[in-house]
Design an enzyme around this catalytic site. Structure first.
Site, short mmCIF file in Angstrom:
data_model
loop_
_atom_site.label_atom_id
_atom_site.label_comp_id
_atom_site.label_asym_id
_atom_site.label_seq_id
_atom_site.Cartn_x
_atom_site.Cartn_y
_atom_site.Cartn_z
N GLU A 164 0.81 -1.21 0.00
CA GLU A 164 0.00 0.00 0.00
C GLU A 164 0.85 1.26 0.00
O GLU A 164 0.51 2.26 -0.65
CB GLU A 164 -0.95 -0.01 1.20
CG GLU A 164 -2.11 -0.97 1.07
CD GLU A 164 -1.72 -2.43 1.18
OE1 GLU A 164 -2.44 -3.29 0.66
OE2 GLU A 164 -0.67 -2.71 1.83
N HIS A 219 -11.21 -6.49 7.82
CA HIS A 219 -11.89 -6.15 6.56
C HIS A 219 -13.14 -5.32 6.78
O HIS A 219 -14.01 -5.26 5.92
CB HIS A 219 -12.29 -7.43 5.81
CG HIS A 219 -11.15 -8.32 5.43
ND1 HIS A 219 -10.58 -9.20 6.30
CD2 HIS A 219 -10.47 -8.44 4.26
CE1 HIS A 219 -9.59 -9.85 5.70
NE2 HIS A 219 -9.50 -9.40 4.46
#
Length: 341
Positions: free
Chosen positions: A65, A134
């Site tokens: 990321e 998540h």
């Protein structure tokens, strides 16, 4: 603003179409992230883009990321308009340093010589039993950083229009997409999604180019008794709660948290004299606290009751108790009664 024929789309389809429209209009728009190319993204938001525009316009990135955001900084500085996907908002933290230290500051540190026309898209929030890794709602971490715009749509029409506006904006935008309502169907009256997506006006999405302006809230339900402030999935929860309990409440969909349409909020609260704030994220230091403070500062002499909040718990995200964690019908009912008492 140009609008063509409409088609009933869910939020994923609307977001996919926004990418397609902008990639056709502007060759500097590039789309990339983990699995967004050949596979089309874990939620299929970029499906078909690589096939149509090629591997130089839509491509996969390594599982990094920080690398994804960092390369976007360079691309944006040198004339491209990267639209990057962080696969889940929970994964954005390795890239947070790049966002805070580079993305948000570039315009200011270069005295406007360089801008950051980039969009950081990410699914956020719960609703898929994704557990602690998540399901997080970290929007407050970005609204606190000067130089970043933060957008959260609640319906397919806004999702497409806001994403196009974000891509065209010369400054960086964090674009959080509530995955609980990605594929429709959800109307807020149930503890879990129902099918199909109710065929309401917001699901009719024009085929062509149009924008929903950043920094402009929407009054999704007018009312006189109290003002309810919400965004993302919570807009549907709020609207359902006031209707089920027979309350003449004005429900405002913020759409963008930064810039915030404080004028619409202030006008509504001064009219109703009461305010309820709803967020999915944990309570402490959430964006709802900022909203409550702003309402207190600007509308104090018009308030007939303290500003109330309905939020997620101040705990790590509970996997097995996900649907209890969410603000739901019972908690909304109790909060509405309290603020009206």
């Amino acid at each position: 603003m140009t609008q063509g024929p409409t088609k009933t789309r869910n939020m994923i389809e609307a977001i996919n179409d926004a990418h397609r429209v902008m990639m056709e209009r502007d060759e500097t728009v590039v789309v990339y992230g983990e699995d967004v190319g050949y596979f089309g993204g874990v939620f299929r938001a970029t499906a078909g883009l690589q096939k149509q525009f090629g591997k130089t316009r839509c491509f996969d990135a390594p599982i990094s990321e920080g690398g994804i955001v960092g390369t976007a900084v360079g691309m944006a500085a040198y004339g491209l308009k990267p639209v990057i996907e962080i696969q889940f908002a929970d994964y954005i933290y390795p890239g947070y340093d790049q966002i805070v230290s580079e993305v948000a500051r570039m315009r200011y540190r270069t005295a406007g010589e360089w801008t950051m026309p980039m969009v950081i898209r990410s699914p956020y929030g719960g609703g898929i039993f994704g557990g602690q890794t998540h399901s997080q709602s970290p929007e407050a971490l970005f609204t606190h950083i000067a130089g970043i715009k933060t957008v959260i749509p609640s319906n397919p029409y806004d999702a497409k229009g806001l994403l196009i506006a974000a891509i065209e904006d010369p400054d960086p935008v964090v674009f959080f997409e509530p995955k609980r309502i990605y594929n429709g169907p959800f109307d807020g009256h149930h503890d879990r999604p129902v099918t199909p997506w109710s065929k309401r006006e917001e699901a009719e999405v024009p085929d062509g180019h149009y924008t929903v302006p950043l920094g402009k809230a929407a009054i999704v339900r007018p009312g006189e008794e109290l003002t309810v402030l919400a965004y993302g999935t919570m807009v549907h929860i709020a609207r359902a709660a006031v209707e089920e309990n027979g309350i003449d409440a004005e429900v405002i969909d913020l759409r963008t948290l930064v810039p915030l349409d404080i004028e619409t909020i202030e006008e509504s609260v001064k009219k109703t004299g009461r305010c309820l704030v709803v967020q999915e994220a944990t309570k402490t230091s959430g964006f709802g606290a900022e909203l409550a403070a702003l309402v207190q500062e600007r509308c104090f002499y018009h308030l007939e009751a303290p500003v109330e909040r309905v939020t997620g718990w101040d705990t790590p995200y509970p996997h097995a108790y996900e649907w209890i964690y969410f603000p739901g019908p019972l908690r909304m009912k109790n909060a509405l009664k309290k603020v009206l008492a």
